[in-house]
Motif scaffolding. Structure first.
Motif, mmCIF file in Angstrom:
data_model
loop_
_atom_site.group_PDB
_atom_site.id
_atom_site.type_symbol
_atom_site.label_atom_id
_atom_site.label_comp_id
_atom_site.label_asym_id
_atom_site.label_seq_id
_atom_site.Cartn_x
_atom_site.Cartn_y
_atom_site.Cartn_z
ATOM 1 N N MET B 101 -30.904 1.664 23.909
ATOM 2 C CA MET B 101 -31.012 0.845 22.717
ATOM 3 C C MET B 101 -30.719 1.675 21.481
ATOM 4 S SD MET B 101 -34.358 -1.372 23.579
ATOM 5 C CE MET B 101 -34.610 -1.951 21.931
ATOM 6 N N ARG B 102 -31.317 2.858 21.498
ATOM 7 C CA ARG B 102 -31.073 3.724 20.352
ATOM 8 C C ARG B 102 -29.602 4.077 20.254
ATOM 9 N NH1 ARG B 102 -35.803 6.330 21.372
ATOM 10 N NH2 ARG B 102 -34.817 8.124 22.338
ATOM 11 N N ASP B 103 -28.981 4.279 21.421
ATOM 12 C CA ASP B 103 -27.571 4.652 21.412
ATOM 13 C C ASP B 103 -26.723 3.598 20.716
ATOM 14 O OD1 ASP B 103 -28.204 6.926 22.687
ATOM 15 O OD2 ASP B 103 -27.600 6.247 24.687
ATOM 16 N N VAL B 104 -26.909 2.329 21.122
ATOM 17 C CA VAL B 104 -26.101 1.279 20.520
ATOM 18 C C VAL B 104 -26.425 1.149 19.035
ATOM 19 C CG1 VAL B 104 -25.570 -1.176 20.506
ATOM 20 C CG2 VAL B 104 -25.809 0.019 22.684
ATOM 21 N N ASP B 105 -27.711 1.143 18.699
ATOM 22 C CA ASP B 105 -28.093 1.028 17.283
ATOM 23 C C ASP B 105 -27.517 2.186 16.479
ATOM 24 O OD1 ASP B 105 -29.498 -1.320 17.433
ATOM 25 O OD2 ASP B 105 -31.393 -0.345 17.916
ATOM 26 N N ARG B 106 -27.634 3.349 17.067
ATOM 27 C CA ARG B 106 -27.182 4.539 16.350
ATOM 28 C C ARG B 106 -25.665 4.516 16.176
ATOM 29 N NH1 ARG B 106 -30.034 10.002 18.332
ATOM 30 N NH2 ARG B 106 -31.956 8.981 17.726
ATOM 31 N N ALA B 107 -24.978 4.133 17.250
ATOM 32 C CA ALA B 107 -23.523 4.084 17.171
ATOM 33 C C ALA B 107 -23.087 3.044 16.135
ATOM 34 C CB ALA B 107 -22.937 3.747 18.542
ATOM 35 N N MET B 108 -23.750 1.881 16.148
ATOM 36 C CA MET B 108 -23.410 0.841 15.164
ATOM 37 C C MET B 108 -23.675 1.350 13.757
ATOM 38 S SD MET B 108 -22.179 -2.046 16.351
ATOM 39 C CE MET B 108 -22.637 -3.473 15.361
ATOM 40 N N ALA B 109 -24.810 2.005 13.583
ATOM 41 C CA ALA B 109 -25.183 2.479 12.253
ATOM 42 C C ALA B 109 -24.226 3.551 11.755
ATOM 43 C CB ALA B 109 -26.622 2.998 12.257
ATOM 44 N N ALA B 110 -23.632 4.270 12.711
ATOM 45 C CA ALA B 110 -22.732 5.359 12.313
ATOM 46 C C ALA B 110 -21.349 4.844 11.910
ATOM 47 C CB ALA B 110 -22.602 6.358 13.459
ATOM 48 N N LEU B 111 -21.065 3.601 12.233
ATOM 49 C CA LEU B 111 -19.746 3.058 11.881
ATOM 50 C C LEU B 111 -19.641 2.848 10.382
ATOM 51 C CD1 LEU B 111 -19.086 0.169 14.448
ATOM 52 C CD2 LEU B 111 -18.061 2.442 14.431
ATOM 53 N N PRO B 112 -18.428 2.995 9.847
ATOM 54 C CA PRO B 112 -18.234 2.586 8.452
ATOM 55 C C PRO B 112 -18.534 1.088 8.322
ATOM 56 C CG PRO B 112 -16.323 3.793 9.287
ATOM 57 C CD PRO B 112 -17.208 3.525 10.454
ATOM 58 N N GLU B 113 -19.076 0.710 7.203
ATOM 59 C CA GLU B 113 -19.481 -0.678 6.958
ATOM 60 C C GLU B 113 -18.392 -1.690 7.361
ATOM 61 O OE1 GLU B 113 -22.723 -1.029 5.638
ATOM 62 O OE2 GLU B 113 -22.290 -2.949 6.563
ATOM 63 N N GLN B 114 -17.154 -1.397 6.945
ATOM 64 C CA GLN B 114 -16.074 -2.354 7.185
ATOM 65 C C GLN B 114 -15.788 -2.547 8.673
ATOM 66 O OE1 GLN B 114 -12.859 -0.754 4.868
ATOM 67 N NE2 GLN B 114 -13.371 -2.056 3.117
ATOM 68 N N GLN B 115 -16.007 -1.488 9.443
ATOM 69 C CA GLN B 115 -15.797 -1.636 10.887
ATOM 70 C C GLN B 115 -16.993 -2.317 11.544
ATOM 71 O OE1 GLN B 115 -14.642 2.189 12.537
ATOM 72 N NE2 GLN B 115 -13.169 2.504 10.901
ATOM 73 N N ARG B 116 -18.183 -1.985 11.055
ATOM 74 C CA ARG B 116 -19.378 -2.578 11.657
ATOM 75 C C ARG B 116 -19.403 -4.091 11.501
ATOM 76 N NH1 ARG B 116 -23.405 0.635 10.065
ATOM 77 N NH2 ARG B 116 -23.428 -0.331 8.028
ATOM 78 N N GLU B 117 -19.019 -4.574 10.304
ATOM 79 C CA GLU B 117 -19.089 -6.020 10.103
ATOM 80 C C GLU B 117 -18.062 -6.755 10.978
ATOM 81 O OE1 GLU B 117 -18.693 -6.262 5.880
ATOM 82 O OE2 GLU B 117 -16.515 -6.136 5.898
ATOM 83 N N VAL B 118 -16.935 -6.117 11.202
ATOM 84 C CA VAL B 118 -15.916 -6.732 12.064
ATOM 85 C C VAL B 118 -16.416 -6.766 13.516
ATOM 86 C CG1 VAL B 118 -13.629 -6.376 13.044
ATOM 87 C CG2 VAL B 118 -13.944 -6.205 10.592
ATOM 88 N N ILE B 119 -16.986 -5.637 13.950
ATOM 89 C CA ILE B 119 -17.547 -5.579 15.301
ATOM 90 C C ILE B 119 -18.654 -6.622 15.464
ATOM 91 C CG2 ILE B 119 -18.907 -4.147 16.898
ATOM 92 C CD1 ILE B 119 -16.207 -2.974 16.812
ATOM 93 N N ALA B 120 -19.495 -6.741 14.447
ATOM 94 C CA ALA B 120 -20.615 -7.684 14.520
ATOM 95 C C ALA B 120 -20.122 -9.118 14.659
ATOM 96 C CB ALA B 120 -21.507 -7.540 13.286
ATOM 97 N N LEU B 121 -19.091 -9.473 13.903
ATOM 98 C CA LEU B 121 -18.597 -10.851 13.947
ATOM 99 C C LEU B 121 -17.854 -11.153 15.245
ATOM 100 C CD1 LEU B 121 -17.331 -11.280 10.264
ATOM 101 C CD2 LEU B 121 -19.231 -12.497 11.342
ATOM 102 N N VAL B 122 -17.006 -10.224 15.679
ATOM 103 C CA VAL B 122 -16.147 -10.517 16.835
ATOM 104 C C VAL B 122 -16.840 -10.184 18.160
ATOM 105 C CG1 VAL B 122 -13.970 -9.969 17.985
ATOM 106 C CG2 VAL B 122 -14.031 -10.230 15.492
ATOM 107 N N LEU B 123 -17.390 -8.983 18.266
ATOM 108 C CA LEU B 123 -17.927 -8.573 19.565
ATOM 109 C C LEU B 123 -19.376 -8.996 19.774
ATOM 110 C CD1 LEU B 123 -16.383 -5.047 20.218
ATOM 111 C CD2 LEU B 123 -15.561 -7.309 20.845
ATOM 112 N N VAL B 124 -20.143 -9.108 18.704
ATOM 113 C CA VAL B 124 -21.535 -9.534 18.880
ATOM 114 C C VAL B 124 -21.651 -11.050 18.731
ATOM 115 C CG1 VAL B 124 -23.902 -9.308 18.044
ATOM 116 C CG2 VAL B 124 -22.401 -7.297 18.091
ATOM 117 N N GLU B 125 -21.078 -11.597 17.676
ATOM 118 C CA GLU B 125 -21.188 -13.035 17.447
ATOM 119 C C GLU B 125 -20.125 -13.836 18.189
ATOM 120 O OE1 GLU B 125 -23.548 -14.841 16.235
ATOM 121 O OE2 GLU B 125 -24.612 -12.942 16.114
ATOM 122 N N GLY B 126 -19.109 -13.168 18.682
ATOM 123 C CA GLY B 126 -18.112 -13.863 19.488
ATOM 124 C C GLY B 126 -17.197 -14.786 18.700
#
Lengths: 229, 161
Positions: B101-126
Motif C-alpha cells: 500500500m505504501r508503495d503505491v501511495d508513495r509512487a503516486m505521490a512521487a509523480l509530478p502533479e500533471q502525471q498523477r492527475e492523468v493516471i488518477a482519471l484514466v487508470l484509477v477512475e477508468g
C-alpha cells in the motif's frame, strides 16, 4: 514495425484506433516481447485498481453524506417535522406565522419523515393556489401568487406570498403540499404589496426545485383550467 | 432539484477514490472531497442537467486540489517519508500488504502533479482518454504523453520497491 509505449498503453486501455488495432493485434500474434509490454500495462492498471478500488466499499463518512442530505437552505424554514403528522388541513395562518417567526431566529425543525405527509394547503391559501393567476393584481393583505413552475418530478408548483406566510407548494393529486414556508409580507395598508423577504426566500428555494423555465401566462392559465395537471 | 444531491451522493464513493489517488492519505482525500462538494453546491447552477455529473465533479475536485497543493507549496511541506505509513484510521493490514500500500501511495505521490492527475482519471477512475482530456482541458496528445510518462515512472518505482 516499432510500437512505441504510447500505442502499447493505448492498446491496453482499449483506446487504440480500430485501424491501428488490427495491425497491433497481428503483431501481438508474433511478438512475445510486445505481449509482455501489454501485460505490464494491464498489470499496472490492475495494481492501481487493487489499491484504490477498496475505497468504493468503505462507508462514506457522515460529514460528507450530511452535506447532501435534504435540508433547507439557510434561512428557509423546514417543514420536515410536519411530515410525521397525519394529513390534515392547513394550519391556521396565525399559528403558522408564529411557528415561522419562532423558528426564524435560526432554529430549524429536525429533519425526517416522508414526503407523503407534508401539510396540505387549505382555506384561502388553497383557493389562491387553485384559482389565482400569477398575473392577478395584488390586493392588500391577500395571498399573491409569485410564479408557477414544474419540479424535477413534473409536479406543478407555485410560490405564494401572503400577509402571514410566504413559501411554495406543489400539486399532489388534488391538494397543494406546502414544501417550504417563510414569514410573509405582513398586512399592509396600501394597495401595493411589496414582495417580502420571505417571498424572496421562497423564490430562491423554488429555483432550486425548478426544472426548466417557469410557466408563461398562457400556459399557467391552461394548466389551471385543466385542473393543475 | 433534489436529483442533483441524490446523484452527487451516489458519486461519493468514486469521488473518495479519486481523492485518494490525488491526495496522499485518506484524511486529505476526504477533506478534498468536502471542499469540492462545497464548491459544487455553490456552483450547481453551472451544471447542465443531462450532462455528466461525474466529469463535472472531477473537474471541480481537480481544481480544488490544485488550489490546495499551491497553498501547501507555500507552506513548504516538511513531512518525512518515514512518517507516511503512520496515517491513522487505516485498518491494520499485514506487513506485506502495508508495504504494498505504501508503495503505491508513495509512487503516486512521487509523480509530478500533471502525471498523477492523468493516471488518477484514466487508470484509477477508468475514464476514456477523451473524457480525461476534457476534464483537464488539455489536447489528447498531451494527455497520452503524460499518461505514458506517468506509467513508466510508476512501473519503475513499483518494480524497484
Amino acid at each position: 514495425m516499432e510500437w512505441d509505449d504510447e500505442l502499447v498503453a493505448a492498446y491496453a486501455d482499449g483506446e487504440l484506433h480500430s485501424l491501428i488495432q488490427d495491425r497491433f493485434e497481428e503483431a501481438l500474434q508474433r511478438d512475445d516481447a510486445l505481449r509482455a509490454r501489454v501485460e505490464r500495462e494491464k498489470m499496472l492498471r490492475a495494481r492501481l485498481g487493487g489499491h484504490f478500488d477498496p475505497v468504493l466499499d468503505e462507508p462514506v463518512p457522515d460529514a460528507l453524506r450530511g452535506m447532501l442530505a435534504p435540508r433547507p437552505a439557510a434561512d428557509v424554514v423546514s417543514l420536515d417535522a410536519h411530515r410525521r403528522r397525519p394529513d390534515r388541513a392547513w394550519v391556521p395562518t396565525a399559528i403558522a406565522a408564529s411557528l415561522v417567526v419562532g423558528l426564524f431566529g435560526g432554529q430549524y425543525l429536525a429533519s425526517g419523515g416522508g414526503i407523503s405527509t407534508l401539510p396540505a394547503a387549505g382555506g384561502d391559501l388553497a383557493q389562491a393556489l387553485d384559482t389565482q393567476l400569477a398575473s392577478a393584481p395584488a390586493t392588500a393583505g391577500a395571498t399573491r401568487i409569485g410564479t408557477t413552475f414544474r419540479d424535477g418530478e413534473g409536479r406543478l408548483c407555485r410560490t405564494f406570498d401572503g400577509a402571514d406566510v410566504a413559501g411554495f407548494a406543489c400539486r399532489d393529486g388534488r391538494a397543494w403540499r406546502i414544501e417550504m414556508l417563510a414569514p410573509g409580507s405582513g398586512a399592509q395598508a396600501s394597495g401595493y404589496q411589496q414582495a417580502s423577504s420571505g417571498a424572496m426566500l421562497a423564490l430562491q428555494a423554488a429555483q432550486e426545485r425548478m426544472a426548466g423555465e417557469p410557466l408563461g401566462e398562457e400556459e399557467e392559465r391552461r394548466v389551471r383550467d385543466a385542473g393543475w395537471r | 432539484m433534489k436529483a442533483f444531491e441524490a446523484e452527487l451522493a451516489g458519486l461519493l464513493p468514486r469521488l473518495r477514490r479519486f481523492g485518494r489517488a490525488l491526495a496522499r492519505d485518506a484524511a486529505d482525500a476526504d477533506d478534498l472531497v468536502q471542499t469540492a462538494l462545497e464548491r459544487a453546491l455553490k456552483a450547481r447552477a453551472q451544471w447542465a442537467p443531462g450532462t455528466r455529473l461525474d466529469s463535472w465533479m472531477m473537474r471541480i475536485m481537480r481544481n480544488c486540489w490544485i488550489d490546495e497543493t499551491r497553498s501547501r507549496t507555500r507552506r513548504a511541506r516538511t513531512l518525512a517519508p518515514e512518517e507516511d505509513g503512520l496515517a491513522v484510521g487505516d485498518p491494520a493490514p499485514g506487513p506485506e500488504q502495508a508495504a504494498a500500500m505504501r508503495d503505491v501511495d508513495r509512487a503516486m505521490a512521487a509523480l509530478p502533479e500533471q502525471q498523477r492527475e492523468v493516471i488518477a482519471l484514466v487508470l484509477v477512475e477508468g475514464l476514456a482518454y477523451r473524457e480525461a482530456a476534457d476534464i483537464l482541458d488539455i489536447p489528447m496528445g498531451t494527455l497520452t504523453s503524460r499518461l505514458t510518462r506517468g506509467r513508466q515512472a510508476l512501473v519503475q518505482m513499483l518494480e524497484a520497491a
